[in-house]
Write a protein that holds these residues in place. Structure first.
Motif, PDB file in Angstrom:
ATOM      1  N   TYR A   1      78.851 105.586 -36.063  1.00 41.07           N
ATOM      2  CA  TYR A   1      79.206 106.285 -34.832  1.00 41.07           C
ATOM      3  C   TYR A   1      80.082 105.385 -33.973  1.00 41.07           C
ATOM      4  CZ  TYR A   1      75.870 109.990 -35.785  1.00 41.07           C
ATOM      5  OH  TYR A   1      75.216 111.054 -36.346  1.00 41.07           O
ATOM      6  N   PRO A   2      81.075 105.951 -33.298  1.00 44.69           N
ATOM      7  CA  PRO A   2      81.953 105.108 -32.478  1.00 44.69           C
ATOM      8  C   PRO A   2      81.308 104.783 -31.138  1.00 44.69           C
ATOM      9  CG  PRO A   2      82.586 107.389 -32.217  1.00 44.69           C
ATOM     10  CD  PRO A   2      81.478 107.357 -33.258  1.00 44.69           C
ATOM     11  N   ASP A   3      81.768 103.701 -30.539  1.00 43.15           N
ATOM     12  CA  ASP A   3      81.447 103.447 -29.151  1.00 43.15           C
ATOM     13  C   ASP A   3      82.414 104.287 -28.323  1.00 43.15           C
ATOM     14  OD1 ASP A   3      79.544 101.622 -29.955  1.00 43.15           O
ATOM     15  OD2 ASP A   3      80.857  99.896 -29.718  1.00 43.15           O
ATOM     16  N   LEU A   4      82.025 104.604 -27.096  1.00 39.08           N
ATOM     17  CA  LEU A   4      82.852 105.417 -26.209  1.00 39.08           C
ATOM     18  C   LEU A   4      83.252 104.620 -24.988  1.00 39.08           C
ATOM     19  CD1 LEU A   4      80.717 108.701 -26.165  1.00 39.08           C
ATOM     20  CD2 LEU A   4      82.838 108.309 -27.434  1.00 39.08           C
ATOM     21  N   GLN A   5      84.443 104.861 -24.513  1.00 40.88           N
ATOM     22  CA  GLN A   5      84.883 104.266 -23.257  1.00 40.88           C
ATOM     23  C   GLN A   5      85.308 105.397 -22.328  1.00 40.88           C
ATOM     24  OE1 GLN A   5      87.019 100.478 -22.981  1.00 40.88           O
ATOM     25  NE2 GLN A   5      88.681 101.689 -22.104  1.00 40.88           N
ATOM     26  N   LEU A   6      84.714 105.432 -21.146  1.00 35.92           N
ATOM     27  CA  LEU A   6      85.014 106.425 -20.131  1.00 35.92           C
ATOM     28  C   LEU A   6      85.871 105.751 -19.066  1.00 35.92           C
ATOM     29  CD1 LEU A   6      84.587 109.108 -18.583  1.00 35.92           C
ATOM     30  CD2 LEU A   6      82.411 108.153 -17.775  1.00 35.92           C
ATOM     31  N   THR A   7      87.036 106.319 -18.788  1.00 34.71           N
ATOM     32  CA  THR A   7      87.950 105.762 -17.784  1.00 34.71           C
ATOM     33  C   THR A   7      88.137 106.783 -16.673  1.00 34.71           C
ATOM     34  OG1 THR A   7      89.119 104.509 -19.480  1.00 34.71           O
ATOM     35  CG2 THR A   7      90.257 104.809 -17.384  1.00 34.71           C
ATOM     36  N   PHE A   8      87.909 106.342 -15.442  1.00 36.79           N
ATOM     37  CA  PHE A   8      88.164 107.170 -14.267  1.00 36.79           C
ATOM     38  C   PHE A   8      89.554 106.842 -13.744  1.00 36.79           C
ATOM     39  CE2 PHE A   8      83.533 106.684 -14.315  1.00 36.79           C
ATOM     40  CZ  PHE A   8      83.147 108.018 -14.290  1.00 36.79           C
ATOM     41  N   GLU A   9      90.276 107.877 -13.296  1.00 37.61           N
ATOM     42  CA  GLU A   9      91.664 107.697 -12.859  1.00 37.61           C
ATOM     43  C   GLU A   9      91.877 108.252 -11.454  1.00 37.61           C
ATOM     44  OE1 GLU A   9      93.294 110.123 -15.928  1.00 37.61           O
ATOM     45  OE2 GLU A   9      93.528 108.443 -17.306  1.00 37.61           O
ATOM     46  N   ASN A  10      92.894 107.707 -10.762  1.00 34.44           N
ATOM     47  CA  ASN A  10      93.264 108.251  -9.464  1.00 34.44           C
ATOM     48  C   ASN A  10      94.238 109.408  -9.655  1.00 34.44           C
ATOM     49  OD1 ASN A  10      95.835 107.159  -9.880  1.00 34.44           O
ATOM     50  ND2 ASN A  10      95.597 105.546  -8.356  1.00 34.44           N
ATOM     51  N   ILE A  11      94.765 109.939  -8.587  1.00 30.82           N
ATOM     52  CA  ILE A  11      95.649 111.102  -8.647  1.00 30.82           C
ATOM     53  C   ILE A  11      96.934 110.827  -9.425  1.00 30.82           C
ATOM     54  CG2 ILE A  11      96.877 110.661  -6.480  1.00 30.82           C
ATOM     55  CD1 ILE A  11      96.532 113.764  -5.992  1.00 30.82           C
ATOM     56  N   ASN A  12      97.333 109.555  -9.531  1.00 30.48           N
ATOM     57  CA  ASN A  12      98.541 109.168 -10.270  1.00 30.48           C
ATOM     58  C   ASN A  12      98.257 108.814 -11.723  1.00 30.48           C
ATOM     59  OD1 ASN A  12     100.240 109.412  -7.955  1.00 30.48           O
ATOM     60  ND2 ASN A  12      99.401 107.463  -7.230  1.00 30.48           N
ATOM     61  N   GLY A  13      97.018 108.973 -12.164  1.00 28.96           N
ATOM     62  CA  GLY A  13      96.657 108.646 -13.537  1.00 28.96           C
ATOM     63  C   GLY A  13      96.377 107.171 -13.759  1.00 28.96           C
ATOM     64  N   LYS A  14      96.329 106.394 -12.683  1.00 32.18           N
ATOM     65  CA  LYS A  14      96.047 104.955 -12.785  1.00 32.18           C
ATOM     66  C   LYS A  14      94.539 104.741 -12.951  1.00 32.18           C
ATOM     67  CE  LYS A  14      95.801 100.844  -9.970  1.00 32.18           C
ATOM     68  NZ  LYS A  14      95.672 100.432  -8.574  1.00 32.18           N
ATOM     69  N   PRO A  15      94.126 103.974 -13.972  1.00 26.63           N
ATOM     70  CA  PRO A  15      92.696 103.694 -14.141  1.00 26.63           C
ATOM     71  C   PRO A  15      92.152 102.910 -12.953  1.00 26.63           C
ATOM     72  CG  PRO A  15      93.937 103.051 -16.099  1.00 26.63           C
ATOM     73  CD  PRO A  15      94.937 103.376 -15.029  1.00 26.63           C
ATOM     74  N   ILE A  16      91.002 103.351 -12.430  1.00 28.02           N
ATOM     75  CA  ILE A  16      90.391 102.616 -11.321  1.00 28.02           C
ATOM     76  C   ILE A  16      88.977 102.147 -11.641  1.00 28.02           C
ATOM     77  CG2 ILE A  16      91.820 103.654  -9.533  1.00 28.02           C
ATOM     78  CD1 ILE A  16      89.467 105.445  -8.801  1.00 28.02           C
ATOM     79  N   ALA A  17      88.381 102.658 -12.725  1.00 31.00           N
ATOM     80  CA  ALA A  17      87.054 102.203 -13.145  1.00 31.00           C
ATOM     81  C   ALA A  17      86.848 102.600 -14.599  1.00 31.00           C
ATOM     82  CB  ALA A  17      85.969 102.818 -12.273  1.00 31.00           C
ATOM     83  N   GLN A  18      86.068 101.778 -15.322  1.00 29.74           N
ATOM     84  CA  GLN A  18      85.766 102.072 -16.728  1.00 29.74           C
ATOM     85  C   GLN A  18      84.301 101.780 -17.002  1.00 29.74           C
ATOM     86  OE1 GLN A  18      88.482  99.649 -19.040  1.00 29.74           O
ATOM     87  NE2 GLN A  18      89.795 101.428 -19.377  1.00 29.74           N
ATOM     88  N   ARG A  19      83.777 102.492 -17.967  1.00 26.37           N
ATOM     89  CA  ARG A  19      82.419 102.250 -18.434  1.00 26.37           C
ATOM     90  C   ARG A  19      82.412 102.459 -19.941  1.00 26.37           C
ATOM     91  NH1 ARG A  19      76.706 103.635 -17.512  1.00 26.37           N
ATOM     92  NH2 ARG A  19      75.813 102.556 -19.285  1.00 26.37           N
ATOM     93  N   SER A  20      81.819 101.539 -20.666  1.00 29.89           N
ATOM     94  CA  SER A  20      81.712 101.637 -22.126  1.00 29.89           C
ATOM     95  C   SER A  20      80.280 101.973 -22.508  1.00 29.89           C
ATOM     96  CB  SER A  20      82.112 100.318 -22.780  1.00 29.89           C
ATOM     97  OG  SER A  20      83.454 100.034 -22.495  1.00 29.89           O
ATOM     98  N   PHE A  21      80.144 102.728 -23.597  1.00 31.39           N
ATOM     99  CA  PHE A  21      78.846 103.122 -24.115  1.00 31.39           C
ATOM    100  C   PHE A  21      78.782 102.795 -25.599  1.00 31.39           C
ATOM    101  CE2 PHE A  21      79.943 105.979 -20.701  1.00 31.39           C
ATOM    102  CZ  PHE A  21      78.800 106.028 -19.929  1.00 31.39           C
ATOM    103  N   LYS A  22      77.825 102.004 -25.986  1.00 28.70           N
ATOM    104  CA  LYS A  22      77.572 101.775 -27.410  1.00 28.70           C
ATOM    105  C   LYS A  22      76.885 103.026 -27.959  1.00 28.70           C
ATOM    106  CE  LYS A  22      77.474  96.816 -27.517  1.00 28.70           C
ATOM    107  NZ  LYS A  22      78.826  96.758 -27.997  1.00 28.70           N
ATOM    108  N   ALA A  23      77.035 103.253 -29.251  1.00 24.53           N
ATOM    109  CA  ALA A  23      76.426 104.433 -29.871  1.00 24.53           C
ATOM    110  C   ALA A  23      74.924 104.486 -29.596  1.00 24.53           C
ATOM    111  CB  ALA A  23      76.713 104.446 -31.364  1.00 24.53           C
ATOM    112  N   SER A  24      74.282 103.337 -29.565  1.00 24.11           N
ATOM    113  CA  SER A  24      72.833 103.298 -29.319  1.00 24.11           C
ATOM    114  C   SER A  24      72.474 103.747 -27.907  1.00 24.11           C
ATOM    115  CB  SER A  24      72.291 101.891 -29.570  1.00 24.11           C
ATOM    116  OG  SER A  24      72.907 100.961 -28.693  1.00 24.11           O
TER     117      SER A  24
END
Length: 107
Positions: A42-65
């Motif tokens: 199973y892959p790990d997941l990375q969630l990226t939050f973006e502002n109105i211009n599409g610029k990443p402002i926060a990230q969170r990674s999740f291991k499959a476990s």
């Protein structure tokens, strides 16, 4: 001696994802598929939050476990449904920028 499992991150495909914002958390539902012709971890997941211009402002990674019960490998052509709740809302604001979008990536 055994070889490591075959892995092809490009064969994972996001089928759908939905975010619901609640006062105490953000709830994510997502479904993805292993389009490979072979089982793989199973892959790990990375969630990226973006502002109105599409610029990443926060990230969170999740291991499959972290997002599913223990499984050895995701079978070929199988799909999985994931449910995530993020309760740390402080990561949604960076200075005066508020998150307006998000995306998931496999890694």
């Amino acid at each position: 001696m055994s070889l490591p499992p075959t892995r092809d991150l490009n064969s994972f495909q996001m089928l759908e994802h939905v975010a619901q914002v609640h006062p105490e958390a953000i709830h994510f539902e997502l479904t993805f598929i292993n389009n490979a012709t072979f089982p793989q971890p199973y892959p790990d997941l990375q969630l990226t939050f973006e502002n109105i211009n599409g610029k990443p402002i926060a990230q969170r990674s999740f291991k499959a476990s972290e997002y599913l019960q223990p499984h050895d490998q995701m079978q070929a052509r199988a799909s999985v449904h994931v449910s995530l709740d993020l309760v740390e809302m402080a990561n949604m604001i960076d200075g005066d920028e508020i998150t307006v979008g998000y995306h998931f990536e496999f890694f």
